[in-house]
Design an enzyme around this catalytic site. Structure first.
Site, mmCIF file in Angstrom:
data_model
loop_
_atom_site.group_PDB
_atom_site.id
_atom_site.type_symbol
_atom_site.label_atom_id
_atom_site.label_comp_id
_atom_site.label_asym_id
_atom_site.label_seq_id
_atom_site.Cartn_x
_atom_site.Cartn_y
_atom_site.Cartn_z
ATOM 1 N N ASP A 187 -26.140 27.446 95.953
ATOM 2 C CA ASP A 187 -26.473 27.557 97.369
ATOM 3 C C ASP A 187 -26.899 26.179 97.849
ATOM 4 O O ASP A 187 -26.849 25.209 97.079
ATOM 5 C CB ASP A 187 -27.585 28.612 97.587
ATOM 6 C CG ASP A 187 -27.431 29.314 98.941
ATOM 7 O OD1 ASP A 187 -27.461 28.619 99.973
ATOM 8 O OD2 ASP A 187 -27.277 30.548 98.956
ATOM 9 N N HIS A 260 -23.073 27.351 102.638
ATOM 10 C CA HIS A 260 -24.167 27.311 101.657
ATOM 11 C C HIS A 260 -23.821 26.368 100.511
ATOM 12 O O HIS A 260 -23.959 26.714 99.331
ATOM 13 C CB HIS A 260 -24.462 28.722 101.135
ATOM 14 C CG HIS A 260 -25.178 29.591 102.140
ATOM 15 N ND1 HIS A 260 -26.454 29.329 102.572
ATOM 16 C CD2 HIS A 260 -24.788 30.698 102.822
ATOM 17 C CE1 HIS A 260 -26.835 30.256 103.457
ATOM 18 N NE2 HIS A 260 -25.830 31.094 103.636
ATOM 19 N N ASP A 322 -20.189 33.810 103.204
ATOM 20 C CA ASP A 322 -21.062 34.157 104.324
ATOM 21 C C ASP A 322 -21.536 32.920 105.076
ATOM 22 O O ASP A 322 -21.502 31.803 104.541
ATOM 23 C CB ASP A 322 -22.297 34.917 103.808
ATOM 24 C CG ASP A 322 -23.108 34.069 102.838
ATOM 25 O OD1 ASP A 322 -22.504 33.514 101.904
ATOM 26 O OD2 ASP A 322 -24.338 33.944 103.022
ATOM 27 N N GLU A 323 -21.979 33.141 106.284
ATOM 28 C CA GLU A 323 -22.757 32.180 107.076
ATOM 29 C C GLU A 323 -22.216 30.750 106.993
ATOM 30 O O GLU A 323 -22.940 29.828 106.606
ATOM 31 C CB GLU A 323 -24.222 32.209 106.619
ATOM 32 C CG GLU A 323 -24.843 33.581 106.784
ATOM 33 C CD GLU A 323 -26.307 33.662 106.368
ATOM 34 O OE1 GLU A 323 -27.041 34.405 107.009
ATOM 35 O OE2 GLU A 323 -26.717 32.977 105.412
ATOM 36 N N TRP A 389 -22.991 43.306 103.888
ATOM 37 C CA TRP A 389 -24.436 43.065 103.971
ATOM 38 C C TRP A 389 -24.970 43.169 105.396
ATOM 39 O O TRP A 389 -26.091 43.575 105.627
ATOM 40 C CB TRP A 389 -24.808 41.719 103.354
ATOM 41 C CG TRP A 389 -24.406 40.500 104.125
ATOM 42 C CD1 TRP A 389 -23.174 39.930 104.183
ATOM 43 C CD2 TRP A 389 -25.252 39.672 104.945
ATOM 44 N NE1 TRP A 389 -23.191 38.807 104.970
ATOM 45 C CE2 TRP A 389 -24.450 38.622 105.459
ATOM 46 C CE3 TRP A 389 -26.601 39.717 105.293
ATOM 47 C CZ2 TRP A 389 -24.962 37.629 106.301
ATOM 48 C CZ3 TRP A 389 -27.112 38.721 106.124
ATOM 49 C CH2 TRP A 389 -26.301 37.702 106.625
ATOM 50 N N TYR A 414 -32.244 44.981 101.169
ATOM 51 C CA TYR A 414 -32.769 43.618 101.074
ATOM 52 C C TYR A 414 -34.210 43.634 100.573
ATOM 53 O O TYR A 414 -35.150 43.802 101.325
ATOM 54 C CB TYR A 414 -32.581 42.889 102.415
ATOM 55 C CG TYR A 414 -31.234 42.175 102.414
ATOM 56 C CD1 TYR A 414 -30.106 42.861 101.991
ATOM 57 C CD2 TYR A 414 -31.098 40.832 102.726
ATOM 58 C CE1 TYR A 414 -28.872 42.249 101.904
ATOM 59 C CE2 TYR A 414 -29.861 40.198 102.653
ATOM 60 C CZ TYR A 414 -28.753 40.919 102.230
ATOM 61 O OH TYR A 414 -27.544 40.304 102.135
ATOM 62 N N PHE A 415 -34.324 43.438 99.275
ATOM 63 C CA PHE A 415 -35.636 43.541 98.655
ATOM 64 C C PHE A 415 -36.472 42.276 98.876
ATOM 65 O O PHE A 415 -37.566 42.156 98.342
ATOM 66 C CB PHE A 415 -35.507 43.850 97.160
ATOM 67 C CG PHE A 415 -35.050 45.260 96.858
ATOM 68 C CD1 PHE A 415 -34.702 46.148 97.871
ATOM 69 C CD2 PHE A 415 -34.982 45.711 95.543
ATOM 70 C CE1 PHE A 415 -34.281 47.447 97.594
ATOM 71 C CE2 PHE A 415 -34.575 47.003 95.243
ATOM 72 C CZ PHE A 415 -34.215 47.867 96.264
ATOM 73 N N ASP A 416 -35.933 41.308 99.634
ATOM 74 C CA ASP A 416 -36.787 40.180 100.021
ATOM 75 C C ASP A 416 -37.587 40.528 101.280
ATOM 76 O O ASP A 416 -38.426 39.747 101.706
ATOM 77 C CB ASP A 416 -35.973 38.885 100.223
ATOM 78 C CG ASP A 416 -34.829 39.021 101.223
ATOM 79 O OD1 ASP A 416 -34.368 40.158 101.481
ATOM 80 O OD2 ASP A 416 -34.385 37.984 101.752
HETATM 81 C C1 TNX Z 1 -28.704 36.015 104.408
HETATM 82 S S1 TNX Z 1 -27.041 37.905 102.698
HETATM 83 C C2 TNX Z 1 -28.042 35.330 103.422
HETATM 84 C C3 TNX Z 1 -28.806 34.560 102.421
HETATM 85 C C4 TNX Z 1 -30.285 34.571 102.723
HETATM 86 C C5 TNX Z 1 -30.685 35.973 103.129
HETATM 87 C C6 TNX Z 1 -32.147 36.174 103.344
HETATM 88 C C7 TNX Z 1 -26.181 36.648 102.789
HETATM 89 C C8 TNX Z 1 -24.798 36.832 102.413
HETATM 90 N N1 TNX Z 1 -26.699 35.472 103.203
HETATM 91 O O1 TNX Z 1 -28.307 33.251 102.329
HETATM 92 O O2 TNX Z 1 -30.968 34.163 101.598
HETATM 93 O O3 TNX Z 1 -30.018 36.305 104.331
HETATM 94 O O4 TNX Z 1 -32.472 37.523 103.551
#
Ligand code: TNX
Length: 756
Positions: A187, A260, A322-323, A389, A414-416
């Protein structure tokens, strides 16, 4: 004879109805019989027991209970059935097993070595002791899992966990029959897997020179300035994979692309669009710099994946996806060239193209690509499986397109996120995911046909570690929520939450303790339950289990003096009356005191004049942030920081509308609202609020009062009268590019509305 049979059946039924089951995840069928005394050893006929399973059983028995495992063919307590995997006994599913430890039987049969392994883990939970010694509860157990992907994920980039810690994580997973460990190895904040062809990935990319302390939304931000990092050598990876295999757990590696990727780009800046040398970041969030889509990067990725494939026997390889902001790609001549050459209409199609290259490569190596649901954007690659997700919608679409799906929606998995709003919870990213909510998770959403549902492989919880800095805290966030998740992915028909909870309290806390797990006791903390009452609200404090006693005291806070005080017990309910119209609200503070007299939960209630008022929600909150529904807006509790999810209603829509019913016509002079401003979580203040007042809920031609929102508690001044107050809140259309979450719809979080 007939009577005897009837009596026996009656005994069985009664037994079953009252029988609590120590095994979690709950088996398909469980019926307890007599108990068997274990002297110093458990003696069984292991002729047909897989040697790995034998070793596992033996070491667990020793570690947990100091009991030996011994083999005998002479007079064993039970024996394992013949030849798992080779000749499957009929009627037992591949991962299924049957324990018959009763007066009539003494055998354990399984559909495979995995089934044997699950039987062993169930047996471990049937062992207990009293003042006289150790016993195993005899029982008939028939069991098989509902889903083939039963996963837990671990992010080792944001915080690093050693090989021993990862093994421990896997060890605990095995107890609850999880079979997939999703290892998030790369990441922005650190590259954690040795790649021989690119040594700088770990020499440079595995270390950062600062780490954010406190919450992302804190101002000012504070950093720990120590070098932080670590990585796994390929030998260590092999060791972990083998360890997991022995526990019937598949390790699915994740190598993030194209987003990431800041750690990799620090090591090899030429793989980015700009080529600029930057550092490995010590802050969380989403970064604009991602891999460039040029051929050089694609070759790099394939080389990396070639080494990864060699290390992981897993059928699936996770490539992230993702993202990934597209700002760099939009401005990059190399990306433009790739788009032109491949006739791609936009950067979403470019991402799709990128993923497709990986898909083809992995497929050619006999592997399957899996990625986060963003890989749907711009078109799903032919063989890709999707990990959903951002809710379940992505998974639904993928299943409808006949692609495999693993469900891991933030709403349940999401256990965070925080597991209670109790002040003792350690700092977390935000959100609110109590045990009961996890328990509601069903990997197969409504609305899929039976055919489409077949594409749902299962479910998984994710442990993102921005705020999880140690193994201790990791266990705290994972347990007991992982047990609720295990129910959702293992059970065909799971028992009610109440039944689960009672089994959990009766057996599993002891078992977790015996395993030295630092599980969260959050469900034991007193919790507020608020409900509407005529002219106000009822406040009830709920605790879990009979062992927990507390008293609640209240005091009124007026001006600078505090007065009064009222003590109540665990079963009492307080009634708070709303302030008479036109008067200032009373402020009441409640504190819950534990047996030692320490106060553990302090809440302030503002008893304003529309406390408990009925509200019609025209726009529904997002299910993730819909704690207590509309009552949340008029429950007298003003949202406090740090944000723990439950005190606010969260919306991901571009506007929010609701109508407050004051019960009768009133003169109205002001409306005050509360908003949350946490841009790190993409939560922004809305742009403007419009309020209208009506006597009869008809809105045509009613005067509009409007204000721009410039603070977290804007107030509109009015001079009118009516019974219904319509509030319309306009969010920004999009978060401006360059800010957190740029390009997306912002979240709007609302708390109390106070009308005077
Ligand atoms: C989203 S879930 C992310 C992560 C972050 C997380 C924090 C996902 C595919 N990407 O990079 O750590 O939210 O909840």
């Amino acid at each position: 004879m007939k009577n005897l049979v009837l009596v026996l059946m009656w005994v069985l039924l009664v037994n079953q109805a009252s029988a609590q089951c120590p095994i979690i995840p709950s088996p398909s069928f469980y019926s307890p019989g007599m108990k068997y005394r274990i002297e110093s050893a458990l003696v069984l006929d292991s002729t047909e027991l897989d040697v790995n399973n034998w070793n596992y059983f033996k070491s667990r028995l020793k570690n947990l209970f100091d009991i030996d495992l011994k083999h005998t063919e002479a007079n064993p307590l039970f024996h394992f059935g013949a030849s798992p995997n080779l000749s499957q006994p009929p009627n037992i599913a591949d991962e299924g097993y049957i324990i018959d430890l009763t007066l009539m039987g003494n055998s354990i049969d399984a559909g495979s070595r995995s089934g044997q392994f699950y039987a062993i883990n169930s047996l471990l939970q049937l062992i207990y002791h009293d003042e006289n010694g150790w016993y195993i509860q005899g029982a008939t157990v028939r069991d098989e899992p509902a889903f083939k992907w039963r996963g837990l994920h671990l992010d080792v980039s944001r915080h690093f966990f050693s090989v021993d810690e990862v093994k421990r994580y896997i060890d605990l997973m095995a107890l609850y029959k999880f079979n997939t460990f999703h290892w998030h190895l790369t990441d922005d904040q650190g590259w954690r897997i040795e790649i021989k062809q690119y040594p700088k990935l770990t020499e440079v990319g595995a270390y950062r020179d600062s780490t954010m302390l406190g919450h992302y939304s804190d101002q000012p931000r504070i950093f720990d300035k120590n070098t932080y990092g670590g990585f796994y050598t390929q030998d260590e990876i092999r060791e972990v994979v083998k360890y997991a295999q022995e526990r019937h757990i598949t390790v699915v590696p994740e190598i993030e692309l194209p987003g990431h990727s800041r750690a990799a780009l620090t090591a090899y800046p030429e793989l980015s669009c700009t080529g600029l040398q930057q550092g490995v970041p010590g802050t969380w969030g989403i970064f604009d710099d991602i891999y460039c889509s040029k051929q050089e990067t694609i070759d790099f990725m394939k080389n990396v994946l070639s080494e990864v494939i060699e290390l992981f026997p897993s059928e699936y390889i996770h490539i992230g996806g993702d993202e990934a902001p597209k700002v760099r790609w939009e401005a990059c001549p190399n990306c433009k060239k790739v788009m032109d050459e491949n006739e791609l209409a936009n950067t979403h199609e470019l991402q799709s193209y990128f993923i497709k290259q990986m898909d083809e490569f992995l497929t050619s190596k006999g592997k399957k690509l899996i990625g986060w649901d963003e890989i749907l954007e711009g078109g799903l690659s032919p063989n890709a499986a999707v990990m959903s997700w951002r809710g379940m919608q992505g998974g639904i679409e993928a299943a409808q397109q006949k692609h495999e799906v693993v469900m891991t929606p933030t709403t349940y998995c999401y256990f965070d996120y925080y597991q209670s709003s109790h002040p003792s919870e350690p700092l977390a990213i935000g959100g609110y995911l109590p045990l009961e909510k996890v328990y509601k998770f069903n990997p197969v959403p409504n609305g899929l046909s039976a055919d489409e549902a077949k594409y749902i492989l299962g479910g998984q919880a994710n442990l993102w570690t921005e705020y999880i800095t140690s193994m201790e805290q990791l266990e705290y966030m994972t347990y007991p929520r992982a047990l609720a998740l295990a129910q959702s992915v293992w059970c065909h028909e799971k028992p009610s939450f109440e039944a689960f909870l009672s089994d959990y309290l009766a057996y599993q806390e002891d078992f977790l303790e015996r395993n030295d797990v630092n599980y969260a006791r959050s469900i034991h903390q007193p919790q507020l339950e608020i409900s509407r009452k005529k002219n106000g609200i009822n406040v009830h404090f709920k605790g879990m289990g009979d062992d927990y006693h507390f008293t609640v005291s209240t005091k009124e806070i007026g001006g600078y003096s505090m007065s009064g005080g009222q003590a109540m017990g665990v079963n009492d309910t307080l009634f708070f009356e709303k302030a008479p119209w036109g008067t200032d609200p009373k402020i009441i503070q409640t504190s819950v005191l534990d047996e030692a007299g320490r106060s553990s939960l302090v809440n302030r209630f503002v008893l304003h004049s529309n406390l408990g008022a009925e509200i019609e929600m025209v726009t529904q909150p997002h299910p993730k942030y819909n704690h207590n529904g509309s009552l949340n807006l008029v429950d007298g509790i003003i949202g406090t920081l740090p944000w723990k999810g439950s005190q606010w209603l969260g919306f991901d829509t571009s506007y929010v509308e609701f109508i407050v019913d004051l019960g009768e016509e009133k003169d109205i002079s002001s409306v005050e609202l509360g908003f949350l401003d946490q841009n790190g979580s993409w939560i922004y203040l809305p742009e403007q609020i419009t309020v209208q007042v009506s006597k009869n809920s008809k809105w045509c031609l009613k005067k509009k009062y409007t204000t721009k929102v410039e603070s977290t508690d804007p107030t509109l001044l009015l001079n009118t009268s009516g019974r219904y107050v319509r509030v319309r809140i306009e969010a920004m259309e999009q978060i401006p590019i360059g800010q957190e979450g740029g390009g997306n719809t912002p979240w709007t979080f609302i708390d109390e509305i106070q009308i005077r």
